[in-house]
Design an enzyme around this catalytic site. Structure first.
Site, PDB file in Angstrom:
ATOM      1  N   SER A  88       0.684  -1.115   0.113  1.00  0.00           N
ATOM      2  CA  SER A  88      -0.030  -0.060  -0.032  1.00  0.00           C
ATOM      3  C   SER A  88       0.930   1.331   0.088  1.00  0.00           C
ATOM      4  CB  SER A  88      -0.932  -0.067   1.189  1.00  0.00           C
ATOM      5  OG  SER A  88      -0.135  -0.554   2.449  1.00  0.00           O
TER       6      SER A  88
ATOM      7  N   HIS B  67      -3.257  -3.404  -5.722  1.00  0.00           N
ATOM      8  CA  HIS B  67      -3.610  -2.954  -4.443  1.00  0.00           C
ATOM      9  C   HIS B  67      -5.095  -3.164  -4.025  1.00  0.00           C
ATOM     10  CE1 HIS B  67      -3.612   0.702  -1.261  1.00  0.00           C
ATOM     11  NE2 HIS B  67      -3.558  -0.379  -0.756  1.00  0.00           N
TER      12      HIS B  67
ATOM     13  N   GLU C 252      -6.789  -1.130  -7.035  1.00  0.00           N
ATOM     14  CA  GLU C 252      -6.003  -0.056  -7.726  1.00  0.00           C
ATOM     15  C   GLU C 252      -4.899  -0.623  -8.375  1.00  0.00           C
ATOM     16  OE1 GLU C 252      -4.197   2.543  -4.601  1.00  0.00           O
ATOM     17  OE2 GLU C 252      -4.550   4.381  -5.970  1.00  0.00           O
TER      18      GLU C 252
ATOM     19  N   ASN D 144      -3.978   6.552  -0.915  1.00  0.00           N
ATOM     20  CA  ASN D 144      -3.479   6.959   0.090  1.00  0.00           C
ATOM     21  C   ASN D 144      -3.147   8.374  -0.022  1.00  0.00           C
ATOM     22  OD1 ASN D 144      -3.785   4.765   2.020  1.00  0.00           O
ATOM     23  ND2 ASN D 144      -2.336   3.871   1.358  1.00  0.00           N
TER      24      ASN D 144
HETATM   25  P1  NAI Z   1      -0.352  -9.376   7.954  1.00  0.00           P
HETATM   26  O1  NAI Z   1       0.435  -8.935   9.025  1.00  0.00           O
HETATM   27  O2  NAI Z   1      -1.847  -9.617   8.455  1.00  0.00           O
HETATM   28  O3  NAI Z   1      -0.070 -10.574   7.083  1.00  0.00           O
HETATM   29  C1  NAI Z   1       1.359 -10.675   6.311  1.00  0.00           C
HETATM   30  C2  NAI Z   1       1.570 -12.248   6.599  1.00  0.00           C
HETATM   31  O4  NAI Z   1       2.848 -12.418   5.545  1.00  0.00           O
HETATM   32  C3  NAI Z   1       1.730 -13.173   7.794  1.00  0.00           C
HETATM   33  O5  NAI Z   1       1.156 -14.031   7.864  1.00  0.00           O
HETATM   34  C4  NAI Z   1       3.357 -13.316   7.642  1.00  0.00           C
HETATM   35  O6  NAI Z   1       3.727 -14.702   8.241  1.00  0.00           O
HETATM   36  C5  NAI Z   1       3.610 -13.493   6.326  1.00  0.00           C
HETATM   37  N1  NAI Z   1       4.846 -13.334   5.908  1.00  0.00           N
HETATM   38  C6  NAI Z   1       5.862 -12.539   6.313  1.00  0.00           C
HETATM   39  N2  NAI Z   1       7.050 -12.564   5.549  1.00  0.00           N
HETATM   40  C7  NAI Z   1       6.676 -13.744   4.686  1.00  0.00           C
HETATM   41  C8  NAI Z   1       7.637 -14.182   3.655  1.00  0.00           C
HETATM   42  N3  NAI Z   1       8.836 -13.895   3.464  1.00  0.00           N
HETATM   43  N4  NAI Z   1       7.006 -15.395   2.916  1.00  0.00           N
HETATM   44  C9  NAI Z   1       5.840 -15.615   3.172  1.00  0.00           C
HETATM   45  N5  NAI Z   1       4.976 -15.105   4.017  1.00  0.00           N
HETATM   46  C10 NAI Z   1       5.422 -14.087   4.731  1.00  0.00           C
HETATM   47  O7  NAI Z   1      -0.547  -7.991   6.884  1.00  0.00           O
HETATM   48  P2  NAI Z   1      -1.583  -7.669   6.016  1.00  0.00           P
HETATM   49  O8  NAI Z   1      -2.475  -6.493   6.808  1.00  0.00           O
HETATM   50  O9  NAI Z   1      -2.419  -8.645   5.228  1.00  0.00           O
HETATM   51  O10 NAI Z   1      -0.773  -6.822   4.723  1.00  0.00           O
HETATM   52  C11 NAI Z   1      -0.155  -7.623   3.662  1.00  0.00           C
HETATM   53  C12 NAI Z   1       0.403  -6.336   2.859  1.00  0.00           C
HETATM   54  O11 NAI Z   1      -0.910  -5.946   2.388  1.00  0.00           O
HETATM   55  C13 NAI Z   1       1.251  -5.144   3.170  1.00  0.00           C
HETATM   56  O12 NAI Z   1       2.166  -5.058   2.009  1.00  0.00           O
HETATM   57  C14 NAI Z   1       0.201  -4.274   3.367  1.00  0.00           C
HETATM   58  O13 NAI Z   1       0.923  -2.996   3.323  1.00  0.00           O
HETATM   59  C15 NAI Z   1      -0.578  -4.207   2.400  1.00  0.00           C
HETATM   60  N6  NAI Z   1      -2.101  -3.924   2.296  1.00  0.00           N
HETATM   61  C16 NAI Z   1      -2.637  -4.015   3.739  1.00  0.00           C
HETATM   62  C17 NAI Z   1      -3.908  -3.303   3.807  1.00  0.00           C
HETATM   63  C18 NAI Z   1      -4.767  -3.569   5.381  1.00  0.00           C
HETATM   64  O14 NAI Z   1      -5.956  -2.783   5.448  1.00  0.00           O
HETATM   65  N7  NAI Z   1      -4.238  -4.055   6.162  1.00  0.00           N
HETATM   66  C19 NAI Z   1      -4.648  -2.698   3.013  1.00  0.00           C
HETATM   67  C20 NAI Z   1      -4.092  -2.750   1.290  1.00  0.00           C
HETATM   68  C21 NAI Z   1      -2.706  -3.284   1.356  1.00  0.00           C
END
Ligand code: NAI
Length: 283
Positions: free
Chosen positions: A119, A140, A152, A190
């Protein structure tokens, strides 16, 4: 070329939602995470959301079963070796993401497209660490993924028209609306949202109005479903501060300076809903 097999990397909040919508659209999905526990949690989250859809009569049991059948889970990134599209949704950290992209560049077939759900990080920089920068793109998704219609689609400076078109087509197959955007800090979502939230925080900081009043003005006056301060609490004030810093640094323009009150709240650990306190208190 068309997309059939997809890998989603990261089974967190976003990754599990992305895997779910691809599975519901009939794609074969491999859900990957480094941790077994996260994979199990992510899969359970998908099952729960699909079951709720059945309960609410938004889908029938058979549709739920069909979607679940499309998803397999794996902790091996090597399983991306037959995928046409990989969507990375790991933690928002450039080092972690670039490491994953370099590995994917070696593992995946030459034709595969590598997408990121970041994001805030520059897609152009992520593309540059691969040998196939024209096949790297931002997808996105919005949270919660199964509900929100927007994706997006962010073109890095290197992204080819073919890559963009295929991702646009694929997004439509998910029953989502793609919107084309270029790769600049904050993209569009954003860049427009966060300065509004930051300005709402300045309005509290300068004593113009109470948080409830500001949210009321934006809800009743501008028809926003949720006020900016309540939304900030839901997003997480640490995330809001982080994105304002990206905009400030990326454009070097003082109009993006984060409000001192936002900094103070984050320093105090008042991060919004997830910590029990932000602009509002959550029991
Ligand atoms: P989260 O913390 O819920 O999930 C991330 C996951 O990635 C975890 O399960 C972790 O174990 C795993 N992980 C970490 N390193 C890894 C690797 N090397 N290989 C495989 N898995 C790995 O995070 P979330 O909220 O799902 O965010 C994920 C992405 O989405 C980020 O880039 C964030 O900026 C983006 N994003 C988040 C939004 C939100 O509202 N939470 C909205 C839009 C985008």
């Amino acid at each position: 070329m068309s997309v059939n097999k997809v890998m989603v990397i990261g089974a967190g909040q976003m990754g599990s939602g992305i895997a779910q919508v691809f599975a519901q659209a009939g794609f074969e999905v491999k859900l990957n995470d480094i941790a077994d526990e996260s994979l199990n949690k992510g899969y359970a989250r998908i099952e729960k959301l699909l079951s709720r859809n059945v309960e609410k009569e938004r889908m029938i049991e058979q549709e739920k079963e069909n979607a679940l059948k499309q998803i397999s889970t794996t902790t091996k990134l090597e399983d991306a070796n037959d995928c046409d599209l990989v969507i990375e949704a790991v933690v928002e950290n450039m080092d972690v993401k670039t490491k994953v992209f370099k590995q994917l560049d070696d593992i995946t077939p030459k034709h595969a497209i590598l997408a990121t759900n970041t994001s805030s990080l520059p897609i152009t920089d992520i593309a540059a660490v691969t040998e196939r920068p024209s096949q790297v793109i931002g997808m996105h998704f919005m949270n919660p993924v199964p509900v929100m219609k927007l994706v997006e689609i962010i073109r890095a400076i290197q992204t080819s028209d073919e890559t963009y078109q295929l991702i646009e087509e694929t997004t439509k197959k998910l029953n989502k609306n793609p919107v084309e955007v270029n790769d600049y800090p904050g993209f569009v979502s954003n860049r427009v949202l966060m300065p509004m939230i930051n300005e709402a925080i300045y309005t509290v900081y300068e004593g113009v109005a109470e948080p409830e009043a500001i949210d009321e003005v934006m809800k009743l006056g501008m028809n926003h479903p949720m006020g900016p301060l309540q939304l900030a609490d839901f997003i997480g004030l640490d995330t809001c501060l982080y994105i304002m810093e990206i905009l400030h640094e990326g454009f070097g323009d003082s109009k993006y300076r984060p409000c001192p009150l936002l900094r103070k709240y984050v320093s105090a650990g008042w991060l919004g809903k997830k910590s029990g306190r932000g602009f509002y208190v959550y029991e």
